[in-house]
Structures are given as structure tokens and as C-alpha cells.
Design an enzyme around this catalytic site. Structure first.
Site, mmCIF file in Angstrom:
data_model
loop_
_atom_site.group_PDB
_atom_site.id
_atom_site.type_symbol
_atom_site.label_atom_id
_atom_site.label_comp_id
_atom_site.label_asym_id
_atom_site.label_seq_id
_atom_site.Cartn_x
_atom_site.Cartn_y
_atom_site.Cartn_z
ATOM 1 N N LYS A 1 0.860 -1.191 0.000
ATOM 2 C CA LYS A 1 0.000 0.000 0.000
ATOM 3 C C LYS A 1 0.887 1.229 0.000
ATOM 4 O O LYS A 1 2.031 1.173 0.448
ATOM 5 C CB LYS A 1 -0.892 0.016 1.244
ATOM 6 C CG LYS A 1 -2.135 0.869 1.086
ATOM 7 C CD LYS A 1 -3.252 0.113 0.375
ATOM 8 C CE LYS A 1 -4.475 0.960 0.186
ATOM 9 N NZ LYS A 1 -5.633 0.167 -0.268
HETATM 10 P P1 NAD Z 1 -12.953 7.779 -3.039
HETATM 11 O O1 NAD Z 1 -11.933 8.815 -2.832
HETATM 12 O O2 NAD Z 1 -13.446 7.518 -4.414
HETATM 13 O O3 NAD Z 1 -14.223 8.054 -2.111
HETATM 14 C C1 NAD Z 1 -14.146 8.219 -0.730
HETATM 15 C C2 NAD Z 1 -15.480 8.738 -0.251
HETATM 16 O O4 NAD Z 1 -15.491 8.791 1.172
HETATM 17 C C3 NAD Z 1 -15.792 10.154 -0.731
HETATM 18 O O5 NAD Z 1 -17.157 10.231 -1.068
HETATM 19 C C4 NAD Z 1 -15.501 11.000 0.500
HETATM 20 O O6 NAD Z 1 -16.255 12.208 0.516
HETATM 21 C C5 NAD Z 1 -15.954 10.079 1.588
HETATM 22 N N1 NAD Z 1 -15.389 10.386 2.886
HETATM 23 C C6 NAD Z 1 -14.144 10.808 3.202
HETATM 24 N N2 NAD Z 1 -14.045 11.009 4.519
HETATM 25 C C7 NAD Z 1 -15.245 10.685 5.050
HETATM 26 C C8 NAD Z 1 -15.768 10.678 6.360
HETATM 27 N N3 NAD Z 1 -15.032 11.058 7.396
HETATM 28 N N4 NAD Z 1 -17.041 10.268 6.517
HETATM 29 C C9 NAD Z 1 -17.786 9.896 5.461
HETATM 30 N N5 NAD Z 1 -17.355 9.889 4.214
HETATM 31 C C10 NAD Z 1 -16.093 10.279 4.009
HETATM 32 O O7 NAD Z 1 -12.342 6.435 -2.390
HETATM 33 P P2 NAD Z 1 -12.760 4.941 -2.653
HETATM 34 O O8 NAD Z 1 -11.832 4.369 -3.634
HETATM 35 O O9 NAD Z 1 -14.220 4.845 -2.850
HETATM 36 O O10 NAD Z 1 -12.371 4.281 -1.247
HETATM 37 C C11 NAD Z 1 -13.292 4.207 -0.158
HETATM 38 C C12 NAD Z 1 -12.902 3.030 0.716
HETATM 39 O O11 NAD Z 1 -12.915 1.850 -0.085
HETATM 40 C C13 NAD Z 1 -11.503 3.120 1.318
HETATM 41 O O12 NAD Z 1 -11.514 2.498 2.579
HETATM 42 C C14 NAD Z 1 -10.684 2.305 0.353
HETATM 43 O O13 NAD Z 1 -9.485 1.822 0.941
HETATM 44 C C15 NAD Z 1 -11.676 1.212 0.039
HETATM 45 N N6 NAD Z 1 -11.364 0.455 -1.165
HETATM 46 C C16 NAD Z 1 -11.322 1.066 -2.386
HETATM 47 C C17 NAD Z 1 -11.025 0.291 -3.502
HETATM 48 C C18 NAD Z 1 -11.000 0.879 -4.882
HETATM 49 O O14 NAD Z 1 -10.802 0.107 -5.827
HETATM 50 N N7 NAD Z 1 -11.220 2.155 -5.077
HETATM 51 C C19 NAD Z 1 -10.765 -1.072 -3.368
HETATM 52 C C20 NAD Z 1 -10.840 -1.666 -2.105
HETATM 53 C C21 NAD Z 1 -11.151 -0.874 -1.025
#
Ligand code: NAD
Length: 421
Positions: free
Chosen positions: A111
């Protein structure tokens, strides 16, 4: 205490190690193996300069951590966020090791992250930061060594800059160095939706197991980015009613249901879901306690804690986010009969389609979206079934079951390879 305050006080790395310790204990893992798997193989910190638009130079701090390489090259996203820390990146890297093992794809865990609020940067500054950060971590990455991907606040454009930077240094195009790229640069069909799609495949399996009818289910989703907003769309397509969603500014609640496409358009226009006509504004803390059947945390770590777990009303929690539930909250949810689809299983669709993308890149091939989604379904359904079976056999909750599966697979690989030299 607000969820933000609670989250800030919990160290994700300690949580990750405690989760591992529990599994290691149950598996009666050899002491030496425990010591190896408890720590990351490599932790790399860089401080690097970026030209800002006003002519000044700013120095940023970033990390790349490789937790374990026993089953293959490191795989894991890069996060841009003001609260990134080495401990957070270490936790996320360890979770990637287990995640790849749960779904059986041939990777270890890695990561990365940069301490930055990208919303405060211009496009040019963002590109400069991305290219220099990738140059700094280039001694670790490569298609056979470590393959980054998007995470919070990073996207296909950022992956394109990373791929280009690496390729300029190599002197030829190296698409397999990152995944989550735009389709025109060797990205995979279905990658953008993959995390959410994998989550929804798991939710469908879990709902079937619990006797929840998806068309009658009410769903609340925290986080409205790649994982959350697309999960909202896909679960609504399955007939469920999305009653609440949120982003970093707060949430909205409409007990009769939100029209997801209109919320997406509203967020695009206003920068937040809040203020959406016909819905009540709520806080992120309130979102977790909304009356619903299925709760999908899809934002950040440590959101469901000992302080609020008792108020969660959902029967099913599906962790699209990494690490949203603390170990104390896990116990409370388990005691209350809430069924948990743990992160290392629930959001593994993202890394699974990243793996498909990498395979396509290495073979200079391009699969149809149907092929990608079909292959993804097979892997997710199998991993869910194996985890559920383990939970029944060992009489443990789903997170412990997923850990037992994953840690055993990684430990077996390490054992077979032997200790070098
Ligand atoms: P992203 O940046 O696309 O979206 C994140 C979202 O969370 C945004 O809408 C943001 O406004 C919101 N956010 C941020 N802080 C917040 C808070 N304190 N309370 C509520 N909402 C909040 O990111 P993403 O890729 O969707 O990732 C979100 C989660 O999913 C993370 O934990 C990430 O590690 C996990 N994840 C993502 C992927 C991927 O392929 N993108 C894969 C596995 C896991």
C-alpha cells in the site's frame, strides 16, 4: 464522542495486528511465522519536492509499504489524504496480503500514501506531485515487483501519470506497472465498478444466506466515491432501496428511498450529497445508525467503534471500505447478531479486477466487460462460500473465518518457500 474523534484515537496498525494475532492464535501458527507475518517486509518513506503554481517549492511526505511477498508481487492502492500516516499504510498493506489470499489471486500485500489534501492542489500540481512521488518509489515498484492501484482520492488519470512516468524512465511503455488505468492505456473493462460490484456480489450471497430479500431491503451507505456511489447504483439496480448516503461533508436520509442517479448528479454539481431535495441532512455518525437492513461503510477506517456499534440497526454490514470496524465493535455486532462481510472479502473485487487488468496487460490482451464481470462473480462467490463454510466449521464470525483462510494460505506459501538463506 463523534465518529471522527473516535477514529482519530484508534491506530489502524494496532487493529490490523490484533486481528492477525487472533487468527494466528487460533491457527496455532508457529512462533517464528507469527513474528514474520506481524511486521511488514519493507517500509519506505520519502520526502519529495513539488513545484507549486505560485513559484514556491513544497516538500511532501509519502510512503510505500510491502507487507508480504510470499504469494507474489506486492499489490495495493495509493491514497492521497491529509491524514495518511505510516501506521495507516502499514495496516492497509497487511490487509492487502490477506485480501489477495482470501480470493486466491497470486499477489502479496502493499500500500502507499501521500500526506496531502489533493482538493487544495491544481491539476498541474497534482500531476507534478504524482510524477515525483512515483519516481521516488520507483526502486520498489514494477510489474513483477509491486503494482500500485487507485485508493482514496486517486483515480484513473493519476494511474495514467504513474504509468507514463515509469514508462518514460524505462524507455518503453509498461502498462502492467499500475492497475486502474484508463481503458485506452490498458485499463480493464469493469475495473472502475469492480470494488462495488464485488461488494454487491457478496451482499447478494449474504442476503440469500440470511433470508433477506434484496428487493425489500433498505440500504445505507457511508462514503460516496468509487466504492460507495457505485455500490449505491448497483444495489439499487438489484431492486434494493437506498435510504441514506454520505460523503466527507455529511449525509442525507430519505426513508422512502433516494434516486441514486439524481444524487450522483447533485454531488457533481454541488460537491456534496448534502442539501439533496426531498432528503434530510444527517451527520456521518447518524448515517451509521439509520434504520436499515444493510449498512455499507465505504469511506475510511474506524467508523464503527465501541461507542456506536450498539446503535447499528442493520442486520448485515458489508465493508466496502478497509478497516471501518474496530475489534471492540466487531464483538458488539457479533453479539447483537449482525452478520458481517469483512473488508478483506467484501471489497476484494477491486484487487481481483486489478489482477485481471495486469494479466491482460502482460498478455497484450483485452477482455469484454462481460468476461470480466463473469470471472469476478465466480471468484467472489467462491471466496464468500469458503469463508462462510470456515465460519460454520470453526464456529467463528465471518472476519475471523476470512482471516483463518487467508493467514493459513500465506503461511503455507511461506513455509513451502522456506526461510532464505
Ligand atoms: P474515493 O476517494 O473515491 O471516495 C471516498 C469517499 O469517502 C468520498 O465520497 C468522501 O467524501 C468520503 N469520505 C471521506 N471522509 C469521510 C468521512 N469522514 N465520513 C464519510 N465519508 C467520508 O475512495 P474509494 O476508492 O471509494 O475508497 C473508499 C474506501 O474503499 C476506502 O476504505 C478504500 O481503501 C476502500 N477500497 C477502495 C477500492 C478501490 O478500488 N477504489 C478497493 C478496495 C477498497
Amino acid at each position: 464522542m463523534t465518529t471522527e474523534h473516535a477514529a482519530a484515537q484508534i491506530n489502524a496498525w494496532e487493529v490490523a495486528q490484533r486481528q492477525f494475532d487472533l487468527a494466528a492464535e487460533r491457527l496455532k501458527l508457529d512462533e517464528g511465522m507469527r513474528l514474520v507475518l506481524r511486521e511488514p517486509r519493507r517500509e519506505f518513506t520519502v520526502h519529495f519536492p513539488v513545484h507549486m503554481d505560485d513559484g514556491s517549492v513544497q516538500v511532501f511526505t509519502g510512503y510505500r509499504v510491502q507487507h508480504n511477498l510470499g504469494r507474489g508481487p506486492a499489490k495495493g492502492g495509493i491514497r492521497y489524504h491529509q491524514d495518511v500516516s505510516l501506521d495507516e499504510v502499514k495496516a492497509l498493506a497487511m490487509w492487502m496480503t490477506w485480501k489477495c489470499a482470501v480470493v486466491g489471486i497470486p499477489y502479496g500485500g502493499g500500500k502507499g500514501g501521500v500526506i496531502v489534501d489533493p482538493k487544495k492542489l491544481s491539476q498541474k500540481e497534482l500531476e507534478g506531485l504524482t510524477r515525483r512521488f512515483f519516481t521516488e518509489i520507483e526502486i520498489l515498484v514494477g510489474p513483477e515487483k509491486d503494482i500500485p492501484a487507485p485508493d482514496v482520492n486517486t483515480n484513473a488519470q493519476i494511474m495514467a501519470w504513474m504509468m507514463d512516468t515509469f514508462s518514460m524512465h524505462a524507455g518503453y511503455t509498461v502498462p502492467g506497472v499500475v492497475t486502474g488505468k484508463p481503458i485506452s492505456l490498458g485499463g480493464s473493462e469493469g475495473r472502475n465498478e469492480a470494488t462495488a460490484r464485488g461488494t454487491v456480489f457478496c451482499v447478494i450471497e449474504a442476503a440469500h444466506h440470511l433470508g433477506i430479500e434484496i428487493p425489500k431491503a433498505r440500504v445505507a451507505i457511508q462514503g460516496f466515491g468509487n466504492a460507495g456511489a457505485i455500490a449505491a447504483r448497483l444495489i439499487a439496480e438489484e431492486g434494493a432501496t437506498v435510504v441514506a448516503v454520505s460523503d466527507s461533508s455529511g449525509g442525507i436520509h430519505a426513508p422512502d428511498g433516494l434516486e441514486v442517479a439524481r444524487v450522483v448528479a447533485w454531488k457533481q454539481e454541488h460537491g456534496t450529497v448534502q442539501g439533496f431535495p426531498g432528503a434530510a441532512d444527517i451527520t456521518n455518525a447518524e448515517l451509521l445508525e439509520v434504520d436499515c437492513d444493510i449498512l455499507i461503510p465505504a469511506a475510511l477506517e474506524n467508523q464503527i467503534t465501541a461507542a456506536n456499534a450498539g446503535n447499528v440497526k442493520a442486520r448485515l454490514v458489508a465493508e466496502a471500505a478497509n478497516g471501518p470496524t474496530t475489534p471492540e465493535a466487531d464483538e458488539i455486532l457479533h453479539r447483537n447478531g449482525t452478520f458481517m462481510i469483512p473488508d478483506i472479502l467484501c471489497n476484494a473485487g477491486g484487487v481481483t479486477v486489478s489482477y485481471f487488468e495486469w494479466v491482460q496487460d502482460l498478455n497484450r490482451d483485452h477482455w469484454t466487460e462481460e468476461t470480466v464481470n463473469d470471472k469476478l462473480r465466480v471468484i467472489m462467490v467462491k471466496a464468500f462460500g469458503e469463508t462462510l463454510e470456515m465460519a460454520h466449521r470453526e464456529q467463528v464470525d465471518m472476519r475471523t473465518a476470512a482471516y483463518l483462510l487467508a493467514v493459513k494460505r500465506v503461511a503455507d506459501a511461506m513455509e513451502l518457500r522456506g526461510l532464505y538463506p
